[in-house]
Design a protein around this motif. Structure first.
Motif, PDB file in Angstrom:
ATOM      1  N   HIS A 169      53.703  39.768  40.503  1.00 35.55           N
ATOM      2  CA  HIS A 169      52.802  38.822  39.832  1.00 35.55           C
ATOM      3  C   HIS A 169      51.629  38.450  40.738  1.00 35.55           C
ATOM      4  O   HIS A 169      50.477  38.386  40.276  1.00 35.55           O
ATOM      5  CB  HIS A 169      53.561  37.569  39.425  1.00 35.55           C
ATOM      6  CG  HIS A 169      52.662  36.449  38.970  1.00 35.55           C
ATOM      7  ND1 HIS A 169      51.899  36.529  37.832  1.00 35.55           N
ATOM      8  CD2 HIS A 169      52.390  35.233  39.527  1.00 35.55           C
ATOM      9  CE1 HIS A 169      51.196  35.416  37.690  1.00 35.55           C
ATOM     10  NE2 HIS A 169      51.472  34.620  38.706  1.00 35.55           N
ATOM     11  N   LEU A 170      51.891  38.191  42.018  1.00 34.63           N
ATOM     12  CA  LEU A 170      50.813  37.833  42.926  1.00 34.63           C
ATOM     13  C   LEU A 170      49.787  38.958  43.033  1.00 34.63           C
ATOM     14  O   LEU A 170      48.578  38.712  43.032  1.00 34.63           O
ATOM     15  CB  LEU A 170      51.382  37.505  44.306  1.00 34.63           C
ATOM     16  CG  LEU A 170      52.253  36.248  44.403  1.00 34.63           C
ATOM     17  CD1 LEU A 170      52.816  36.112  45.811  1.00 34.63           C
ATOM     18  CD2 LEU A 170      51.469  34.999  44.031  1.00 34.63           C
ATOM     19  N   ALA A 171      50.265  40.197  43.127  1.00 33.47           N
ATOM     20  CA  ALA A 171      49.344  41.333  43.207  1.00 33.47           C
ATOM     21  C   ALA A 171      48.499  41.440  41.941  1.00 33.47           C
ATOM     22  O   ALA A 171      47.282  41.682  42.001  1.00 33.47           O
ATOM     23  CB  ALA A 171      50.132  42.624  43.437  1.00 33.47           C
ATOM     24  N   GLU A 172      49.141  41.263  40.794  1.00 32.73           N
ATOM     25  CA  GLU A 172      48.402  41.335  39.530  1.00 32.73           C
ATOM     26  C   GLU A 172      47.400  40.188  39.419  1.00 32.73           C
ATOM     27  O   GLU A 172      46.267  40.375  38.953  1.00 32.73           O
ATOM     28  CB  GLU A 172      49.388  41.296  38.358  1.00 32.73           C
ATOM     29  CG  GLU A 172      50.242  42.549  38.248  1.00 32.73           C
ATOM     30  CD  GLU A 172      51.347  42.418  37.213  1.00 32.73           C
ATOM     31  OE1 GLU A 172      51.586  41.271  36.750  1.00 32.73           O
ATOM     32  OE2 GLU A 172      51.972  43.434  36.885  1.00 32.73           O
ATOM     33  N   ALA A 173      47.798  38.992  39.860  1.00 36.98           N
ATOM     34  CA  ALA A 173      46.884  37.844  39.785  1.00 36.98           C
ATOM     35  C   ALA A 173      45.650  38.061  40.661  1.00 36.98           C
ATOM     36  O   ALA A 173      44.523  37.731  40.262  1.00 36.98           O
ATOM     37  CB  ALA A 173      47.621  36.572  40.213  1.00 36.98           C
ATOM     38  N   LEU A 174      45.849  38.620  41.867  1.00 32.78           N
ATOM     39  CA  LEU A 174      44.700  38.906  42.727  1.00 32.78           C
ATOM     40  C   LEU A 174      43.782  39.937  42.090  1.00 32.78           C
ATOM     41  O   LEU A 174      42.552  39.814  42.136  1.00 32.78           O
ATOM     42  CB  LEU A 174      45.184  39.402  44.093  1.00 32.78           C
ATOM     43  CG  LEU A 174      45.862  38.372  44.996  1.00 32.78           C
ATOM     44  CD1 LEU A 174      46.371  39.051  46.271  1.00 32.78           C
ATOM     45  CD2 LEU A 174      44.923  37.228  45.350  1.00 32.78           C
ATOM     46  N   ALA A 175      44.367  40.976  41.485  1.00 28.64           N
ATOM     47  CA  ALA A 175      43.554  42.015  40.840  1.00 28.64           C
ATOM     48  C   ALA A 175      42.760  41.448  39.666  1.00 28.64           C
ATOM     49  O   ALA A 175      41.583  41.775  39.474  1.00 28.64           O
ATOM     50  CB  ALA A 175      44.452  43.163  40.380  1.00 28.64           C
ATOM     51  N   VAL A 176      43.389  40.580  38.876  1.00 23.88           N
ATOM     52  CA  VAL A 176      42.687  39.966  37.747  1.00 23.88           C
ATOM     53  C   VAL A 176      41.586  39.038  38.246  1.00 23.88           C
ATOM     54  O   VAL A 176      40.479  39.008  37.692  1.00 23.88           O
ATOM     55  CB  VAL A 176      43.687  39.208  36.848  1.00 23.88           C
ATOM     56  CG1 VAL A 176      42.951  38.386  35.800  1.00 23.88           C
ATOM     57  CG2 VAL A 176      44.637  40.188  36.170  1.00 23.88           C
ATOM     58  N   HIS A 177      41.886  38.259  39.275  1.00 20.74           N
ATOM     59  CA  HIS A 177      40.859  37.380  39.867  1.00 20.74           C
ATOM     60  C   HIS A 177      39.633  38.187  40.270  1.00 20.74           C
ATOM     61  O   HIS A 177      38.490  37.800  39.985  1.00 20.74           O
ATOM     62  CB  HIS A 177      41.440  36.662  41.083  1.00 20.74           C
ATOM     63  CG  HIS A 177      40.420  35.925  41.901  1.00 20.74           C
ATOM     64  ND1 HIS A 177      39.976  34.672  41.586  1.00 20.74           N
ATOM     65  CD2 HIS A 177      39.739  36.305  43.014  1.00 20.74           C
ATOM     66  CE1 HIS A 177      39.066  34.282  42.470  1.00 20.74           C
ATOM     67  NE2 HIS A 177      38.914  35.258  43.350  1.00 20.74           N
ATOM     68  N   ASP A 178      39.856  39.323  40.916  1.00 16.57           N
ATOM     69  CA  ASP A 178      38.740  40.157  41.356  1.00 16.57           C
ATOM     70  C   ASP A 178      37.997  40.761  40.165  1.00 16.57           C
ATOM     71  O   ASP A 178      36.758  40.855  40.176  1.00 16.57           O
ATOM     72  CB  ASP A 178      39.258  41.270  42.269  1.00 16.57           C
ATOM     73  CG  ASP A 178      39.804  40.733  43.582  1.00 16.57           C
ATOM     74  OD1 ASP A 178      39.478  39.588  43.938  1.00 16.57           O
ATOM     75  OD2 ASP A 178      40.572  41.464  44.241  1.00 16.57           O
ATOM     76  N   ALA A 179      38.747  41.181  39.135  1.00 14.35           N
ATOM     77  CA  ALA A 179      38.094  41.755  37.952  1.00 14.35           C
ATOM     78  C   ALA A 179      37.242  40.714  37.242  1.00 14.35           C
ATOM     79  O   ALA A 179      36.118  41.000  36.795  1.00 14.35           O
ATOM     80  CB  ALA A 179      39.152  42.323  37.003  1.00 14.35           C
TER      81      ALA A 179
END
Length: 528
Positions: free
Chosen positions: A412-422
């Protein structure tokens, strides 16, 4: 403990007799032991099944009598290994030889895991199977560490105790981002749990610790679990890696706040030797300089609330004082008052309530907190990232709720960081043109006053990740409910504005920031 066995001396030898596992002979013996454990079915599920769930839970509380009672007179390999390696009960040499036909009792002695006295084998370390779940699926490790309260019985632990797979270690292991990394630093490795977890996504892991004993256990555990990519260095915090950078830094540092007073034991596995929360502050302020651009540091920590200054605000100040600018996400999972905090760690050291020693230590803790005006202590985790430009993430929050699958939060943390960047690349017009879906674990709850046709409260509830609950107004609830991968956000907002008879532009301006937050938190996902 006695002196090291003859073949463990020299380079790669362990402190106090635990074989390091990085010499050729020790690695071969560790491989033999792993094969024997595998053949014996020495897994966490099998051990729990051997003495039952209730007895296994009692072992977790430091009680071994229920497990021994459940095993009765069994002399099969699983029972023998459970008694010797988990519960610390001496076993006959012949029985151990039968349970470990390659290793035999002599091999355990040469590895530094046991001693032989006449016809019995006595454990010198605990060796437990530990199951885990991560993004790649389920797995199992064997983790060697110092004899614990179950094996030692009553009394405090020695100051140089090397802890096994404790709750904090397993929490951090589950928080580790599963995304690929070239080089990982495990800062303060202990028995090597974080280093082992890092091998699931990285080819090279460097484990450091101030304790030579801890590094010895790390090397042995790496060998037992077939992890040749783990290497060790001795030293305090970042000293052994001065001038080096990593794609990932992970640390369960000795963060416990301990009084610096005479007669208060300082345990190497949890006490960093500094006053208050200064050690966590030091790691937070210096971790960034050891990260490659885009690299991430993850650590557990404590932070004090002092004289009216909130602990999370103090953590925010540490991030602001970082030697290089960093993104930050700090989560407080628990908040304890001074008495609760002191009791937690006094008991962790093996001192029981109701004793004179417990009262003496409690008084020392409270006096230490009084000197700094401490009103409470937060416990949680910190994620730092070194950006290529200016930081864009600054999130400080309290999430005390029970988590559904804490062991897989790293995903979840990895996905949240990726979404934040997107999202940083999407202006409002681009976001409005994007098609979204509601995550499958999201549910809605509506609360009505008796007799009222309209809900007084609408809640969006998350079944995975951090199990968040978001209070939504009718417009936001309608938008989330309508995100089915068909229409983009903009047309959905316009349709909802028509139904509610409100201005579409104003509604869009109000909802798009909410949509961004729900995307980062995992309530909504990109994609048709």
């Amino acid at each position: 403990m006695s002196a090291p066995p003859p073949d463990a001396a020299g380079a790669g030898a362990a402190a106090d007799g635990v074989a390091a596992g990085d010499s050729e002979d020790a690695a071969d013996r560790a491989a033999d032991l792993a094969a024997d454990l595998r053949d014996a079915g020495f897994t966490s599920v099998a051990v729990r099944g051997a003495w039952g769930a209730s007895a296994d839970d009692a072992v977790g509380r430091g009680l071994r009598a229920p497990a021994l009672h459940a095993l009765g007179g069994r002399a099969d390999p699983l029972a023998t290994l459970g008694r010797l390696l988990v519960l610390g009960v001496p076993q006959p040499v012949a029985t151990v030889d039968a349970a470990l036909p390659r290793t035999r009792a002599a091999g355990l002695v040469r590895l530094g895991l046991a001693t032989q006295q006449e016809q019995h084998v006595q454990a010198r370390a605990v060796l437990r199977p530990q199951s885990f779940v991560d993004a790649a699926g389920e797995g199992e490790w064997w983790i060697a560490s110092d004899l614990d309260e179950v094996a030692l019985g009553a009394g405090g632990l020695p100051p140089d105790h090397v802890l096994g797979a404790g709750g904090a270690s397993l929490t951090l292991a589950g928080l580790q981002l599963p995304t690929p990394a070239r080089r990982v630093l495990d800062l303060g490795t202990g028995c090597g749990i974080q280093a082992l977890r890092a091998t699931r996504y990285a080819a090279e892991v460097l484990a450091t610790d101030l304790s030579e004993r801890a590094l010895a256990f790390t090397r042995l555990n790496a060998a037992l679990n077939g992890a040749p990519g783990i290497h060790t260095r001795h030293g305090s915090l970042f000293e052994p890696v001065a001038g080096e950078r990593f794609d990932r830094v992970v640390s369960n540092p000795p963060f416990v706040i301990t009084p610096r007073a005479g007669g208060v034991p300082a345990y190497e596995y949890r006490d960093g030797g500094l006053v208050g929360d200064a050690l966590v502050e030091q790691v937070v302020t210096t971790a960034g300089e050891h990260l490659e651009v885009g690299g991430v540091a993850q650590l557990l920590g404590n932070w004090e609330s002092r004289d009216g200054q909130d602990g999370l605000e103090r953590a925010r100040a540490w991030v602001a004082a970082s030697t290089v600018p960093v993104d930050a996400w700090v989560v407080e999972r628990e908040h304890l008052d001074p008495v609760e905090y002191a009791e937690l760690w006094i008991r962790d050291g093996g001192t029981l309530p109701g004793t004179a020693e417990h009262e003496r230590l409690l008084e020392a803790w409270l006096a230490d907190f009084d000197r700094r005006g401490v009103t409470g202590v937060g416990l949680g985790f910190v994620l730092l990232r070194r950006p290529g430009g200016a930081p864009t993430l600054a999130r400080y929050e309290r999430l005390p709720q029970r988590l559904p699958r804490e062991a897989t939060l790293g995903t979840h943390l990895a996905e949240a960081l990726a979404v934040h960047d997107a999202l940083a690349q999407l202006d409002d017009d681009a976001l409005a043109a994007t098609v979204l879906r509601t995550a499958p674990d999201v549910t809605e709850a509506r609360h009505h006053h008796p007799g009222s046709p309209d809900p007084s409260v609408i809640e969006l509830r998350q079944g995975a990740a951090f199990a968040r609950t978001v209070t939504a107004d009718p417009a936001l609830a309608a938008l989330v409910g309508a995100c089915d991968g068909e229409l983009a956000v903009g047309p959905l907002v316009a349709a909802i504005a028509g139904l509610l008879e409100v201005d579409a532009g104003e509604l869009r301006q109000a909802l798009l920031p909410e949509v961004r937050g729900l995307l980062v938190d995992g309530f909504l996902t990109f994609g048709a």
